[in-house]
Write an enzyme that holds these catalytic residues in place. Structure first.
Site, mmCIF file in Angstrom:
data_model
loop_
_atom_site.group_PDB
_atom_site.id
_atom_site.type_symbol
_atom_site.label_atom_id
_atom_site.label_comp_id
_atom_site.label_asym_id
_atom_site.label_seq_id
_atom_site.Cartn_x
_atom_site.Cartn_y
_atom_site.Cartn_z
ATOM 1 N N SER A 1 0.851 -1.187 0.000
ATOM 2 C CA SER A 1 0.000 0.000 0.000
ATOM 3 C C SER A 1 0.887 1.237 0.000
ATOM 4 C CB SER A 1 -0.909 0.006 1.238
ATOM 5 O OG SER A 1 -1.786 -1.098 1.225
ATOM 6 N N GLY B 1 -6.018 0.147 4.651
ATOM 7 C CA GLY B 1 -5.143 -0.939 4.228
ATOM 8 C C GLY B 1 -5.741 -2.300 4.512
ATOM 9 N N ASP B 2 -6.486 -2.404 5.598
ATOM 10 C CA ASP B 2 -7.144 -3.663 5.938
ATOM 11 C C ASP B 2 -8.261 -3.968 4.942
ATOM 12 O OD1 ASP B 2 -5.487 -3.542 8.211
ATOM 13 O OD2 ASP B 2 -7.016 -2.414 9.298
ATOM 14 N N GLY C 1 -0.302 4.466 -0.032
ATOM 15 C CA GLY C 1 -1.100 5.635 0.323
ATOM 16 C C GLY C 1 -1.806 6.225 -0.881
ATOM 17 N N ALA C 2 -1.698 7.547 -1.021
ATOM 18 C CA ALA C 2 -2.355 8.238 -2.125
ATOM 19 C C ALA C 2 -1.761 7.877 -3.474
ATOM 20 C CB ALA C 2 -2.261 9.752 -1.910
ATOM 21 N N GLY D 1 -1.355 4.828 -4.651
ATOM 22 C CA GLY D 1 -1.835 3.560 -5.175
ATOM 23 C C GLY D 1 -1.268 2.346 -4.464
#
Length: 317
Positions: free
Chosen positions: A220, A251-252, A222-223, A225
């Protein structure tokens, strides 16, 4: 069926405030109480998508009883492991611009007997699970190799394993060869011991984790992708989000979408991106339902943008 294991679950209370002014009396504009912990959130997202899930959770005291009640209300089968101590309670404060301030309690100290009871609960359900998701921080009393032991045992039941851990727990777990690991940029940087500035840096770090034992890496960013590095190659997924309301559990939700879509290949990555993008538009740690998803907004490509700078650059702690 997706089985989740959350060694250190929590009761999460989220307040929405106009601004977080230190030292002032703040009046919340919104409040949520949710069962928390990475594996718990994965189960919540899987259940919201209409799939069967069983959550193995060590629970104790009044907070633990409320966690079990809230999970059952969301259609999740709970496999509780009784604790002498009390389940931890966490607090999150969300501001309108998406800034989130969290206070996470350490949680109870588990005894060797309680540790073994969690592993036994996994053994009772793993043989019928399509995936076993082992997620989150380890409570006091469980050493860094605990996840490695769990991965080894679950593989012995014929289960596929997803590991979402960090620091020494992730590094120890890699040696047991989990089928997929799901770090964020910071956890990925910590695992390889160097900062990550671009998607290309993240790709190289993910390849190193595969070399250390991971079957696949779902990172992951974040912003910026998500990145999937697996046996068949590397794939990059992205979706425009717009306003972020809360990134708790995003993220989960991504991991849940990935596993529910089969847990491999570009289609599963697209599902992960769609779930993560939907989650950040929801309050607190609310998990997205199918009506919240926008699959048409997701782009997945094998043409990974190696030179793209990460807006949330990963730095080893």
């Amino acid at each position: 069926m997706i089985l989740t294991v959350t060694p250190n679950p929590s009761l999460d209370r989220t307040y929405e405030v106009p601004a977080l002014d230190r030292g002032e009396v703040l009046r919340a504009t919104g409040e949520r109480v949710d069962p928390g912990g990475k594996g718990v959130n994965v189960s919540r997202a899987v259940a919201a998508a209409g799939h069967r899930t069983v959550a193995v959770v060590p629970l104790g005291g009044t907070p633990g009883a409320l966690v079990a009640e809230l999970l059952a209300a969301e259609g999740i089968e709970v496999a509780p492991v009784p604790l002498k101590g009390h389940t931890r309670s966490n607090i999150a404060v969300a501001e309108p611009d998406g800034t989130l301030t969290k206070i996470n309690a350490p949680g109870p100290r588990l005894s060797p007997g309680e540790s073994e009871a969690i592993l036994a609960a996994v053994g009772a359900h793993a043989p019928t699970a399509d995936w076993v998701a082992c997620c989150g921080s380890l409570p006091r009393g469980l050493g860094p190799a605990w996840y490695a032991d769990l991965v080894t045992r679950a593989h012995g039941y014929g289960s596929r394993i997803a590991l979402d851990a960090s620091g020494p727990s992730l590094l120890a777990g890699l040696r047991a060869r989990p089928d997929v690991v799901k770090p964020n940029a910071e956890e990925l940087a910590e695992a390889v011991g160097r900062p990550l500035s671009t998607v290309g840096d993240a790709l190289k770090a993910a390849e190193e984790l595969r070399g250390a034992g991971a079957g696949a890496v779902l990172a992951s960013l974040g912003a910026d992708g998500q990145l999937l590095v697996c046996e068949t190659g590397a794939f990059y997924g992205y979706a425009a989000v717009g306003a972020v309301r809360s990134n708790v559990g995003a993220g989960d939700a991504s991991l849940a979408g990935f596993l529910a879509a089969g847990g491999e290949g570009p289609a599963a990555l697209a599902a992960a991106v769609a779930h993560g993008a939907a989650a950040v538009r929801l309050p607190g740690s609310e998990m997205p339902t199918p009506s919240d998803l926008d699959p048409a907004a997701v782009t997945v490509t094998a043409d990974v943008p190696l030179d793209r700078y990460l807006s949330e650059q990963g730095s080893p702690r």
